[in-house]
Write a protein that holds these residues in place. Sequence first.
Motif, PDB file in Angstrom:
ATOM      1  N   GLU A 129       0.834  -1.205   0.000  1.00  0.00           N
ATOM      2  CA  GLU A 129       0.000   0.000   0.000  1.00  0.00           C
ATOM      3  C   GLU A 129       0.866   1.251   0.000  1.00  0.00           C
ATOM      4  O   GLU A 129       0.567   2.235  -0.683  1.00  0.00           O
ATOM      5  N   LEU A 130       1.948   1.232   0.754  1.00  0.00           N
ATOM      6  CA  LEU A 130       2.885   2.352   0.745  1.00  0.00           C
ATOM      7  C   LEU A 130       3.469   2.550  -0.655  1.00  0.00           C
ATOM      8  O   LEU A 130       3.559   3.680  -1.160  1.00  0.00           O
ATOM      9  N   ALA A 131       3.889   1.461  -1.278  1.00  0.00           N
ATOM     10  CA  ALA A 131       4.495   1.557  -2.607  1.00  0.00           C
ATOM     11  C   ALA A 131       3.495   2.086  -3.631  1.00  0.00           C
ATOM     12  O   ALA A 131       3.862   2.879  -4.517  1.00  0.00           O
ATOM     13  N   ALA A 132       2.239   1.676  -3.506  1.00  0.00           N
ATOM     14  CA  ALA A 132       1.219   2.152  -4.449  1.00  0.00           C
ATOM     15  C   ALA A 132       0.990   3.647  -4.335  1.00  0.00           C
ATOM     16  O   ALA A 132       0.574   4.293  -5.300  1.00  0.00           O
ATOM     17  N   THR A 169      15.205  -4.494   7.167  1.00  0.00           N
ATOM     18  CA  THR A 169      15.559  -3.596   6.066  1.00  0.00           C
ATOM     19  C   THR A 169      14.393  -3.298   5.135  1.00  0.00           C
ATOM     20  O   THR A 169      14.477  -2.365   4.335  1.00  0.00           O
ATOM     21  N   GLY A 170      13.329  -4.078   5.191  1.00  0.00           N
ATOM     22  CA  GLY A 170      12.171  -3.782   4.360  1.00  0.00           C
ATOM     23  C   GLY A 170      11.412  -2.580   4.892  1.00  0.00           C
ATOM     24  O   GLY A 170      11.730  -2.056   5.962  1.00  0.00           O
ATOM     25  N   PRO A 171      10.397  -2.120   4.182  1.00  0.00           N
ATOM     26  CA  PRO A 171       9.670  -0.932   4.640  1.00  0.00           C
ATOM     27  C   PRO A 171       8.792  -1.158   5.859  1.00  0.00           C
ATOM     28  O   PRO A 171       8.598  -0.258   6.669  1.00  0.00           O
ATOM     29  N   VAL A 172       8.251  -2.361   6.029  1.00  0.00           N
ATOM     30  CA  VAL A 172       7.340  -2.692   7.128  1.00  0.00           C
ATOM     31  C   VAL A 172       7.735  -4.068   7.647  1.00  0.00           C
ATOM     32  O   VAL A 172       8.108  -4.950   6.858  1.00  0.00           O
ATOM     33  N   ALA A 173       7.654  -4.244   8.944  1.00  0.00           N
ATOM     34  CA  ALA A 173       8.040  -5.527   9.528  1.00  0.00           C
ATOM     35  C   ALA A 173       6.978  -6.024  10.489  1.00  0.00           C
ATOM     36  O   ALA A 173       6.284  -5.238  11.142  1.00  0.00           O
TER      37      ALA A 173
END
Length: 250
Positions: A129-132, A169-173
């Motif tokens: 959703e962030l990437a979109a 390191t990903g955007p959400v964990a």
Amino acid sequence: MSEASVAVHADADLLAQAVAARLLVKLLDAQADRGQAAVVLTGGRIAAAVYRAVAALPARDAVDWSRVDVWWGDERFLPAGDPDRNETQARAALLDQVPLDPARVHPMPASDGPDGDDPEAAAARYAAELAAAGPGDAALPRFDVLMLGVGEDGHVASIFPGHPVGDATGPVAAVRDSPKPPPTRTTLTLPTIVTAAEVWLVASGADKATAVRESLAGAPLPAAAARGTARTRWLLDRPAAASVQGGAPS
């Protein structure tokens, strides 16, 4: 990244009012510059007080709420509407009282949502959703203000000292075995937090004083690593700032 500035207010009520006023000004400035604004919300007692203060300010009506994107920095992985969810708190204190565009309100998935009880899948869904919402091929949208509470141990969002999520390191964990209940959560990671234009660390109470002092001194705590690209603000009441050397500059 930005250097940190510190503002100290006499008590928790004045802190909440001051942060609320700052937030409205920041949203208005972002809309004047870009036509829209994006804020990342946090949870906790002082955050709820800030949201109630925003709702009570007449100047809230100067913001075009239909052009505000609302995100969350972390969430307790609980059913939708659970009173312990940060989303539930924010909706009751502010969001249900302003004319937001529902499509621009982005709560983190609940444990009774489409991913069921799988927090890793929920984290991946929020990352998508962030990437979109990001411009072009960007993996993240622009965050004008990202608000964080500060825990007694120096944690921010659901990033706890010594927990493996601090190295994500990903955007959400997904967070399992959180040292603070509930044990399962989702959180933006530090690499995501530090993309925000402004990061505001809001702390109230004497129980936060040691974490505030150590973070400002550069201790290896999540709160010390949370910085904005343009500005980092520590917004404190006097008890939370009591241990800051030199009396906490304003």
